[in-house]
Design a protein around this motif. Structure first.
Motif, PDB file in Angstrom:
ATOM      1  N   GLY A   1       0.801  -1.217   0.000  1.00  0.00           N
ATOM      2  CA  GLY A   1       0.000   0.000   0.000  1.00  0.00           C
ATOM      3  C   GLY A   1       0.831   1.263   0.000  1.00  0.00           C
ATOM      4  N   THR A   2       2.146   1.113   0.031  1.00  0.00           N
ATOM      5  CA  THR A   2       3.015   2.288   0.029  1.00  0.00           C
ATOM      6  C   THR A   2       2.912   3.026  -1.297  1.00  0.00           C
ATOM      7  OG1 THR A   2       4.583   1.170   1.486  1.00  0.00           O
ATOM      8  CG2 THR A   2       5.383   3.094   0.281  1.00  0.00           C
ATOM      9  N   SER A   3       2.735   4.333  -1.222  1.00  0.00           N
ATOM     10  CA  SER A   3       2.681   5.146  -2.428  1.00  0.00           C
ATOM     11  C   SER A   3       3.154   6.559  -2.112  1.00  0.00           C
ATOM     12  CB  SER A   3       1.271   5.170  -3.012  1.00  0.00           C
ATOM     13  OG  SER A   3       0.380   5.876  -2.177  1.00  0.00           O
ATOM     14  N   PHE A   4       3.553   7.245  -3.150  1.00  0.00           N
ATOM     15  CA  PHE A   4       4.060   8.604  -3.009  1.00  0.00           C
ATOM     16  C   PHE A   4       3.493   9.482  -4.120  1.00  0.00           C
ATOM     17  CE2 PHE A   4       7.144   7.343   0.082  1.00  0.00           C
ATOM     18  CZ  PHE A   4       7.593   6.086  -0.322  1.00  0.00           C
ATOM     19  N   TRP A   5       3.258  10.726  -3.785  1.00  0.00           N
ATOM     20  CA  TRP A   5       2.874  11.749  -4.755  1.00  0.00           C
ATOM     21  C   TRP A   5       3.984  12.789  -4.840  1.00  0.00           C
ATOM     22  CZ3 TRP A   5      -1.247  11.915  -7.970  1.00  0.00           C
ATOM     23  CH2 TRP A   5      -2.355  11.111  -7.682  1.00  0.00           C
ATOM     24  N   GLY A   6       4.183  13.299  -6.040  1.00  0.00           N
ATOM     25  CA  GLY A   6       5.059  14.437  -6.197  1.00  0.00           C
ATOM     26  C   GLY A   6       4.308  15.724  -5.908  1.00  0.00           C
ATOM     27  N   GLN A   7       5.027  16.825  -5.947  1.00  0.00           N
ATOM     28  CA  GLN A   7       4.442  18.119  -5.595  1.00  0.00           C
ATOM     29  C   GLN A   7       3.747  18.782  -6.785  1.00  0.00           C
ATOM     30  OE1 GLN A   7       7.538  17.738  -6.524  1.00  0.00           O
ATOM     31  NE2 GLN A   7       7.962  19.471  -7.877  1.00  0.00           N
ATOM     32  N   GLY A   8       4.010  18.276  -7.976  1.00  0.00           N
ATOM     33  CA  GLY A   8       3.381  18.821  -9.175  1.00  0.00           C
ATOM     34  C   GLY A   8       4.253  19.806  -9.915  1.00  0.00           C
ATOM     35  N   THR A   9       4.020  19.876 -11.216  1.00  0.00           N
ATOM     36  CA  THR A   9       4.722  20.844 -12.062  1.00  0.00           C
ATOM     37  C   THR A   9       3.711  21.448 -13.038  1.00  0.00           C
ATOM     38  OG1 THR A   9       6.652  21.192 -13.505  1.00  0.00           O
ATOM     39  CG2 THR A   9       5.471  19.102 -13.771  1.00  0.00           C
ATOM     40  N   GLN A  10       3.765  22.753 -13.191  1.00  0.00           N
ATOM     41  CA  GLN A  10       2.773  23.459 -14.009  1.00  0.00           C
ATOM     42  C   GLN A  10       3.119  23.379 -15.487  1.00  0.00           C
ATOM     43  OE1 GLN A  10      -0.133  25.347 -13.048  1.00  0.00           O
ATOM     44  NE2 GLN A  10      -0.455  25.329 -15.279  1.00  0.00           N
ATOM     45  N   VAL A  11       2.124  23.038 -16.281  1.00  0.00           N
ATOM     46  CA  VAL A  11       2.240  23.069 -17.744  1.00  0.00           C
ATOM     47  C   VAL A  11       1.188  24.039 -18.261  1.00  0.00           C
ATOM     48  CG1 VAL A  11       1.936  21.760 -19.871  1.00  0.00           C
ATOM     49  CG2 VAL A  11       3.152  20.742 -17.927  1.00  0.00           C
ATOM     50  N   THR A  12       1.629  25.023 -19.028  1.00  0.00           N
ATOM     51  CA  THR A  12       0.725  26.017 -19.601  1.00  0.00           C
ATOM     52  C   THR A  12       0.909  26.041 -21.110  1.00  0.00           C
ATOM     53  OG1 THR A  12       0.841  27.356 -17.597  1.00  0.00           O
ATOM     54  CG2 THR A  12       0.009  28.424 -19.598  1.00  0.00           C
TER      55      THR A  12
END
Length: 118
Positions: A104-115
């Protein structure tokens, strides 16, 4: 222990970007990885997925033929190559890694903006 996305930015319609998702503090080879995106006022949606070895990938119809997910386990990094970008691809892009061990271990990144705009 974290995932770090990079490679976002601003491009014109028809342009390309390559996003990177780098694992820090753990070995990404034991994780299936997915890229998601979230536009303002919209729900987060899946844009690509890849298994641990890269032998299986999947995409929703709205990015098929334009986006390519790949991975380099030696570099603990997963990539998202985005071509023929459209204004509707504008969003924050996140990567998510889920362990295949069943822990059940999982990780999310902080995100990167695409415009994508003129």
């Amino acid at each position: 222990v974290q995932l770090v996305e990079s490679g976002g930015g601003s491009v014109q319609p028809g342009g390309s970007l390559r996003l990177s998702c780098a694992a820090s503090g753990f070995t990404i080879s034991s994780y299936d990885v997915r890229w998601y995106r979230q536009a303002p006022g919209k729900e987060r949606e899946l844009v690509a997925g890849i298994t641990t070895t890269g032998d299986s990938v999947n995409y929703p119809d709205f990015v098929k033929g334009r986006f390519t997910i790949s991975r380099d386990n030696a570099k603990d990094t997963v990539y998202l190559q985005m071509n023929s970008l459209k204004p509707e691809d504008t969003a924050v892009y996140f990567c998510h890694a889920r362990a295949i061990s069943g822990s059940g271990t999982s990780f999310w990144g902080q995100g990167t903006q695409v415009t994508v705009s003129l």
